[in-house]
Design a protein around this motif. Structure first.
Motif, PDB file in Angstrom:
ATOM      1  N   TYR A  80       0.838  -1.201   0.000  1.00  0.00           N
ATOM      2  CA  TYR A  80       0.000   0.000   0.000  1.00  0.00           C
ATOM      3  C   TYR A  80       0.870   1.246   0.000  1.00  0.00           C
ATOM      4  O   TYR A  80       1.896   1.307   0.683  1.00  0.00           O
ATOM      5  CB  TYR A  80      -0.926   0.004   1.218  1.00  0.00           C
ATOM      6  N   GLY A  81       0.464   2.238  -0.787  1.00  0.00           N
ATOM      7  CA  GLY A  81       1.168   3.514  -0.819  1.00  0.00           C
ATOM      8  C   GLY A  81       2.558   3.439  -1.418  1.00  0.00           C
ATOM      9  O   GLY A  81       3.467   4.156  -0.997  1.00  0.00           O
ATOM     10  N   VAL A  82       2.754   2.595  -2.411  1.00  0.00           N
ATOM     11  CA  VAL A  82       4.061   2.441  -3.052  1.00  0.00           C
ATOM     12  C   VAL A  82       4.310   3.639  -3.963  1.00  0.00           C
ATOM     13  O   VAL A  82       3.471   4.005  -4.783  1.00  0.00           O
ATOM     14  CB  VAL A  82       4.126   1.131  -3.865  1.00  0.00           C
ATOM     15  N   VAL A  83       5.491   4.254  -3.793  1.00  0.00           N
ATOM     16  CA  VAL A  83       5.862   5.409  -4.607  1.00  0.00           C
ATOM     17  C   VAL A  83       6.881   4.949  -5.645  1.00  0.00           C
ATOM     18  O   VAL A  83       7.942   4.428  -5.291  1.00  0.00           O
ATOM     19  CB  VAL A  83       6.444   6.542  -3.737  1.00  0.00           C
ATOM     20  N   TYR A  84       6.537   5.121  -6.918  1.00  0.00           N
ATOM     21  CA  TYR A  84       7.443   4.776  -8.009  1.00  0.00           C
ATOM     22  C   TYR A  84       8.097   6.039  -8.538  1.00  0.00           C
ATOM     23  O   TYR A  84       7.568   7.136  -8.416  1.00  0.00           O
ATOM     24  CB  TYR A  84       6.695   4.062  -9.145  1.00  0.00           C
ATOM     25  N   TYR A  85       9.280   5.867  -9.145  1.00  0.00           N
ATOM     26  CA  TYR A  85      10.030   6.987  -9.696  1.00  0.00           C
ATOM     27  C   TYR A  85       9.970   6.932 -11.206  1.00  0.00           C
ATOM     28  O   TYR A  85      10.203   5.891 -11.815  1.00  0.00           O
ATOM     29  CB  TYR A  85      11.486   6.901  -9.219  1.00  0.00           C
ATOM     30  N   ASP A  86       9.635   8.060 -11.843  1.00  0.00           N
ATOM     31  CA  ASP A  86       9.586   8.150 -13.296  1.00  0.00           C
ATOM     32  C   ASP A  86      10.914   8.714 -13.785  1.00  0.00           C
ATOM     33  O   ASP A  86      11.246   9.873 -13.510  1.00  0.00           O
ATOM     34  CB  ASP A  86       8.429   9.055 -13.730  1.00  0.00           C
ATOM     35  N   THR A  89      10.608  11.889 -16.422  1.00  0.00           N
ATOM     36  CA  THR A  89      10.324  13.220 -15.870  1.00  0.00           C
ATOM     37  C   THR A  89      11.188  13.515 -14.645  1.00  0.00           C
ATOM     38  O   THR A  89      11.214  14.643 -14.165  1.00  0.00           O
ATOM     39  CB  THR A  89       8.841  13.338 -15.468  1.00  0.00           C
ATOM     40  N   LYS A  90      11.870  12.502 -14.128  1.00  0.00           N
ATOM     41  CA  LYS A  90      12.718  12.612 -12.930  1.00  0.00           C
ATOM     42  C   LYS A  90      11.918  13.099 -11.721  1.00  0.00           C
ATOM     43  O   LYS A  90      12.391  13.919 -10.941  1.00  0.00           O
ATOM     44  CB  LYS A  90      13.924  13.498 -13.210  1.00  0.00           C
ATOM     45  N   GLU A  91      10.712  12.560 -11.605  1.00  0.00           N
ATOM     46  CA  GLU A  91       9.859  12.898 -10.469  1.00  0.00           C
ATOM     47  C   GLU A  91       9.231  11.627  -9.913  1.00  0.00           C
ATOM     48  O   GLU A  91       9.097  10.623 -10.608  1.00  0.00           O
ATOM     49  CB  GLU A  91       8.728  13.849 -10.913  1.00  0.00           C
ATOM     50  N   ASN A  92       8.832  11.705  -8.638  1.00  0.00           N
ATOM     51  CA  ASN A  92       8.097  10.594  -8.035  1.00  0.00           C
ATOM     52  C   ASN A  92       6.656  10.618  -8.534  1.00  0.00           C
ATOM     53  O   ASN A  92       6.064  11.683  -8.681  1.00  0.00           O
ATOM     54  CB  ASN A  92       8.099  10.716  -6.513  1.00  0.00           C
ATOM     55  N   LEU A  93       6.115   9.444  -8.789  1.00  0.00           N
ATOM     56  CA  LEU A  93       4.713   9.316  -9.187  1.00  0.00           C
ATOM     57  C   LEU A  93       3.855   9.294  -7.925  1.00  0.00           C
ATOM     58  O   LEU A  93       4.351   9.018  -6.832  1.00  0.00           O
ATOM     59  CB  LEU A  93       4.517   8.032  -9.992  1.00  0.00           C
ATOM     60  N   PRO A  94       2.569   9.581  -8.052  1.00  0.00           N
ATOM     61  CA  PRO A  94       1.710   9.526  -6.856  1.00  0.00           C
ATOM     62  C   PRO A  94       1.668   8.119  -6.277  1.00  0.00           C
ATOM     63  O   PRO A  94       1.809   7.133  -7.009  1.00  0.00           O
ATOM     64  CB  PRO A  94       0.347   9.953  -7.378  1.00  0.00           C
ATOM     65  N   PRO A  95       1.486   7.992  -4.965  1.00  0.00           N
ATOM     66  CA  PRO A  95       1.449   6.664  -4.325  1.00  0.00           C
ATOM     67  C   PRO A  95       0.353   5.785  -4.925  1.00  0.00           C
ATOM     68  O   PRO A  95      -0.729   6.260  -5.253  1.00  0.00           O
ATOM     69  CB  PRO A  95       1.144   6.976  -2.865  1.00  0.00           C
ATOM     70  N   GLN A  96       0.681   4.493  -5.071  1.00  0.00           N
ATOM     71  CA  GLN A  96      -0.258   3.525  -5.635  1.00  0.00           C
ATOM     72  C   GLN A  96      -0.344   2.313  -4.722  1.00  0.00           C
ATOM     73  O   GLN A  96       0.617   1.970  -4.042  1.00  0.00           O
ATOM     74  CB  GLN A  96       0.220   3.035  -7.003  1.00  0.00           C
ATOM     75  N   ASP A  97      -1.485   1.665  -4.723  1.00  0.00           N
ATOM     76  CA  ASP A  97      -1.636   0.392  -4.030  1.00  0.00           C
ATOM     77  C   ASP A  97      -1.394  -0.725  -5.034  1.00  0.00           C
ATOM     78  O   ASP A  97      -1.891  -0.690  -6.156  1.00  0.00           O
ATOM     79  CB  ASP A  97      -3.034   0.257  -3.436  1.00  0.00           C
ATOM     80  N   THR A  98      -0.606  -1.716  -4.638  1.00  0.00           N
ATOM     81  CA  THR A  98      -0.299  -2.852  -5.495  1.00  0.00           C
ATOM     82  C   THR A  98      -0.948  -4.089  -4.896  1.00  0.00           C
ATOM     83  O   THR A  98      -0.689  -4.405  -3.731  1.00  0.00           O
ATOM     84  CB  THR A  98       1.232  -3.062  -5.591  1.00  0.00           C
ATOM     85  N   PRO A  99      -1.791  -4.800  -5.649  1.00  0.00           N
ATOM     86  CA  PRO A  99      -2.461  -5.979  -5.074  1.00  0.00           C
ATOM     87  C   PRO A  99      -1.484  -7.132  -4.858  1.00  0.00           C
ATOM     88  O   PRO A  99      -0.458  -7.239  -5.528  1.00  0.00           O
ATOM     89  CB  PRO A  99      -3.502  -6.346  -6.141  1.00  0.00           C
TER      90      PRO A  99
END
Length: 135
Positions: A80-86, A89-99
């Protein structure tokens, strides 16, 4: 020559590992040769066996595969709330939940592991071989 030697000597290689590869067709032909069954019957039997294994693993049932070992499954828990890096764009993506999910894995039998170890022992350099001889 055995199909293993033929596979080792031929040009067919696994893409990632570059190791010799016995193709599905070659394996089917070898089973047909050893059993005397027609290739269509061998193909149907092997496909049915694969279907049974898939069904069992999908439903959380382990499958013992004779002298080879056991096909099992493991669970990857949800995150839950996993933050990925793009990287673009060299920015963090919004937090996502991974099932969570289950994935299959194979556990070889100890007897086969010991046999394989004995058949494939080797030394990296010749210095070790000489020291084993007592020189």
């Amino acid at each position: 020559p055995t199909p293993i030697r033929e596979a080792y000597n031929k040009e067919t290689k696994m893409k990632k590992s570059n190791n010799p590869c016995l193709t599905n067709t070659e394996a089917l032909k070898e089973v047909a040769n050893r059993t005397g069954l027609p290739i269509n019957a061998v193909l149907q039997a092997i496909c049915s066996y694969h279907d049974i294994i898939r069904e069992c693993i999908n439903n959380g049932v382990e499958v013992q595969m004779g002298e080879l070992g056991t096909m099992r499954w493991r669970s990857k828990p949800p995150r839950y709330g996993v933050v990925y890096y793009d990287f673009k764009t060299k920015e963090n993506l919004p937090p996502q939940d991974t099932p969570g999910f289950n994935y299959p894995y194979f556990v070889p039998k100890q007897t086969w592991k010991r046999e394989l170890k004995e058949l494939t022992k080797f030394w990296e350099n010749k210095g070790k071989e000489e020291s084993e001889d007592g020189e």
